[in-house]
Design a protein around this motif. Structure first.
Motif, mmCIF file in Angstrom:
data_model
loop_
_atom_site.group_PDB
_atom_site.id
_atom_site.type_symbol
_atom_site.label_atom_id
_atom_site.label_comp_id
_atom_site.label_asym_id
_atom_site.label_seq_id
_atom_site.Cartn_x
_atom_site.Cartn_y
_atom_site.Cartn_z
ATOM 1 N N GLN A 13 0.842 -1.195 0.000
ATOM 2 C CA GLN A 13 0.000 0.000 0.000
ATOM 3 C C GLN A 13 0.876 1.244 0.000
ATOM 4 O OE1 GLN A 13 -2.477 -0.289 3.576
ATOM 5 N NE2 GLN A 13 -4.151 -1.092 2.302
ATOM 6 N N LYS A 14 0.410 2.284 -0.708
ATOM 7 C CA LYS A 14 1.115 3.569 -0.658
ATOM 8 C C LYS A 14 0.146 4.650 -0.176
ATOM 9 C CE LYS A 14 2.022 7.731 -2.607
ATOM 10 N NZ LYS A 14 1.189 8.718 -3.303
ATOM 11 N N TYR A 15 0.562 5.403 0.815
ATOM 12 C CA TYR A 15 -0.245 6.510 1.326
ATOM 13 C C TYR A 15 0.426 7.834 0.957
ATOM 14 C CZ TYR A 15 -2.910 3.132 4.067
ATOM 15 O OH TYR A 15 -3.712 2.084 4.434
ATOM 16 N N ARG A 157 9.149 14.988 -8.253
ATOM 17 C CA ARG A 157 7.935 15.269 -7.489
ATOM 18 C C ARG A 157 6.850 14.236 -7.785
ATOM 19 N NH1 ARG A 157 7.358 20.080 -4.843
ATOM 20 N NH2 ARG A 157 6.076 18.690 -3.566
ATOM 21 N N GLY A 158 6.183 13.808 -6.748
ATOM 22 C CA GLY A 158 5.121 12.807 -6.910
ATOM 23 C C GLY A 158 5.639 11.387 -7.038
ATOM 24 N N GLY A 159 6.955 11.207 -6.809
ATOM 25 C CA GLY A 159 7.596 9.926 -7.110
ATOM 26 C C GLY A 159 7.307 8.769 -6.160
ATOM 27 N N SER A 160 6.581 9.020 -5.056
ATOM 28 C CA SER A 160 6.321 7.911 -4.127
ATOM 29 C C SER A 160 5.467 6.812 -4.763
ATOM 30 C CB SER A 160 5.619 8.408 -2.872
ATOM 31 O OG SER A 160 6.462 9.298 -2.198
ATOM 32 N N ASP A 161 4.592 7.191 -5.697
ATOM 33 C CA ASP A 161 3.796 6.163 -6.402
ATOM 34 C C ASP A 161 4.752 5.203 -7.117
ATOM 35 O OD1 ASP A 161 1.535 7.669 -5.737
ATOM 36 O OD2 ASP A 161 1.546 8.748 -7.648
ATOM 37 N N THR A 162 5.758 5.793 -7.748
ATOM 38 C CA THR A 162 6.722 4.991 -8.506
ATOM 39 C C THR A 162 7.520 4.084 -7.572
ATOM 40 O OG1 THR A 162 6.796 6.638 -10.239
ATOM 41 C CG2 THR A 162 8.716 5.200 -10.077
ATOM 42 N N ALA A 215 -2.612 14.338 -15.091
ATOM 43 C CA ALA A 215 -3.512 13.824 -14.037
ATOM 44 C C ALA A 215 -2.635 13.301 -12.901
ATOM 45 C CB ALA A 215 -4.399 12.711 -14.593
ATOM 46 N N ARG A 216 -2.401 14.149 -11.906
ATOM 47 C CA ARG A 216 -1.330 13.818 -10.970
ATOM 48 C C ARG A 216 -1.710 12.754 -9.948
ATOM 49 N NH1 ARG A 216 -3.071 18.456 -8.332
ATOM 50 N NH2 ARG A 216 -3.447 18.028 -6.126
ATOM 51 N N VAL A 217 -2.914 12.195 -10.073
ATOM 52 C CA VAL A 217 -3.327 11.143 -9.148
ATOM 53 C C VAL A 217 -2.343 9.964 -9.188
ATOM 54 C CG1 VAL A 217 -4.990 10.180 -10.817
ATOM 55 C CG2 VAL A 217 -5.322 9.794 -8.370
HETATM 56 MG MG MG Z 1 0.957 11.931 -5.674
#
Ligand code: MG
Ligand code: ADP
Ligand code: ASP
Length: 415
Positions: A13-15, A157-162, A215-217
């Motif tokens: 899971q990623k929060y 930026r936003g790299g935690s999803d990756t 779409a930065r989701v």
């Molecule tokens: Mg994000």
């Protein structure tokens, strides 16, 4: 989908930042994770920095320097995720679960050495698997890794999803849950459009376009890795338990969700964080475009769109989009380059954005482009540049009319 030692199912899971913004939020996440653990799962949790921590750290650095060294920015920014990961491990212990937090480096995330935009080379999953086998919840910092020279890196930026998807691949999980402040992927950003529809599923290809177009989701590289390794993504709410959006292959999506008719347009994406660079009056000679984009390539700058106009009197104009974040790094080089290649003028316009439609219908159906452009015209929105592929049509418009453009196009295709 099991640890080698005991056949336990693995849950990754990623929060995101909003979901771990305060101690209360972290406690809630810990309770939710503990419930999953008690169902007998081996749980890996990847976290982002709390709330706006990353933005605040960047602002602090700006108080001290206009152009801080990228290496030092990585040292600074990776600290944000360490705080949230260790706090979540503490909260999990308080819930009665054994937990351990690991930095990206400790968890085996090996990257190249491009500071602030590092690419993942490998995930060595042994250490995570070892902790899982011993019954611990493993909490890992998102967004960061370590180079082979032992330098801390971040993924952009936003790299935690990756990070989350890469760790899922590294330990052999087949799915990765992205838990965030919206309950799924919508047909447009729900903060901008009034009646967006939640997608029950979306193909990797369509999601990759949506994410790349703003779409930065989901961080677009997370979708790329998921597609490459066949890891399914589930995007859902971090606070409510309800079905989210499954990102999977189109074969599986169609079969599972029984979609008979092909969907024309899956969604509308927009990106305000871009700048348009134009080199005017460039001599029309072989090699010029090559030297422009090689210069940008040395800075690892992604070019989002390139347009070269028809040549007139031995000269032409080259325009392209770069992310606003990258502009600072290339501005000086662009000025030197404009001189070198004999361009008559260099223009940089930060007041633009892109609005795009994404869907398989773009290639299959004629008339999509006409409908898109007319819906903008009805709002008197001028189109500056246009780019198309078989899955998308993208228009550059003035940034102050971007939200209106998204709403108009969404009404045309999706309401
Ligand atoms: Mg994000
Ligand atoms: P996190 O901190 O959890 O990573 P982000 O802010 O990065 O969260 O991503 C979630 C945000 O993405 C939402 O709050 C929403 O405004 C935005 N967003 C943009 N496009 C979409 C879309 N098509 N569907 C859902 N959310 C979207
Ligand atoms: N904390 C990082 C950022 O704000 C990474 C992330 O949230 O995914 O960009």
């Amino acid at each position: 989908m099991s640890t080698p030692a005991n056949n336990t199912p693995i849950l990754v899971q990623k929060y995101g930042g909003t979901s771990v913004a305060t101690a209360d939020h972290i406690r809630r996440v810990a309770k939710r994770v503990a419930v999953e653990k008690r169902k007998g799962k081996a749980v890996v949790v990847v976290v982002s920095a709390m709330g706006k921590t990353t933005d605040e750290l960047i602002s602090l650095s700006r108080e001290l320097s206009g152009q801080p060294a990228r290496r030092e920015m990585d040292m600074l920014l990776h600290a944000g995720e360490i705080i949230s990961a260790s706090l979540l491990a503490i909260a999990l212990e308080e819930e009665g679960e054994r937990a351990v937090s690991l930095t990206g480096s400790q968890a085996g995330m090996i990257t190249d050495d491009t500071h602030m935009q590092a690419r993942i080379e490998e995930v060595e999953g042994e250490r995570i698997l070892g902790h899982l086998t011993s019954g611990r919840v493993v909490v890992i910092t998102g967004f960061q890794g370590v180079s082979r020279e032992n330098e801390i890196t971040t993924l952009g930026r936003g790299g935690s999803d990756t990070s989350a998807v890469a760790f899922a691949v590294g330990i052999g999980a087949r799915q990765c849950e992205i838990l965030t402040d919206v309950d799924g992927v919508y047909t447009a950003d729900p903060r901008i459009v009034e009646n967006p529809r939640k997608m029950s599923w979306c193909s990797y290809d369509e999601m990759l376009e949506m994410a790349s177009l703003g779409a930065r989701v989901l961080h677009s590289r997370s979708v790329e890795i998921a597609r490459k390794f066949g890891v399914e993504l589930i995007v859902s709410s971090s606070t409510e338990e309800m079905p989210g959006t499954l990102v999977c292959s189109s074969e599986k999506g169609r079969k599972e969700f029984g979609e008979m008719e092909e969907v024309l347009i899956r969604g509308v994406a927009h990106n305000a964080d871009v700048a348009k660079v134009s080199l005017l009056g460039v001599p029309d000679q072989p090699g010029i475009a090559g030297s422009v984009f090689e210069t940008l390539g040395t800075h690892s700058v992604n070019i989002l769109l390139i347009v070269q106009a028809e040549s007139h009197e031995g000269h032409n104009d080259i325009s392209f989009l770069v992310s606003s974040e990258m502009l600072g790094q290339v501005r000086e080089d662009l000025e030197a380059l404009a001189d070198k290649i004999g361009a008559s003028k260099l223009l940089v316009d930060e007041g633009v954005g892109t609005v795009s439609v994404v869907g398989e219908g773009v290639q299959r159906e004629s008339g999509i482009a006409g409908r898109m452009f007319s819906s903008l015209a009805r709002e008197e929105i001028n189109i500056d540049l246009i780019s198309t592929s078989n899955l998308m049509i993208s228009c550059v418009v003035a940034e102050d009319s971007l939200e209106q453009a998204v709403q108009a196009i969404h009404r045309e295709f999706l309401e």
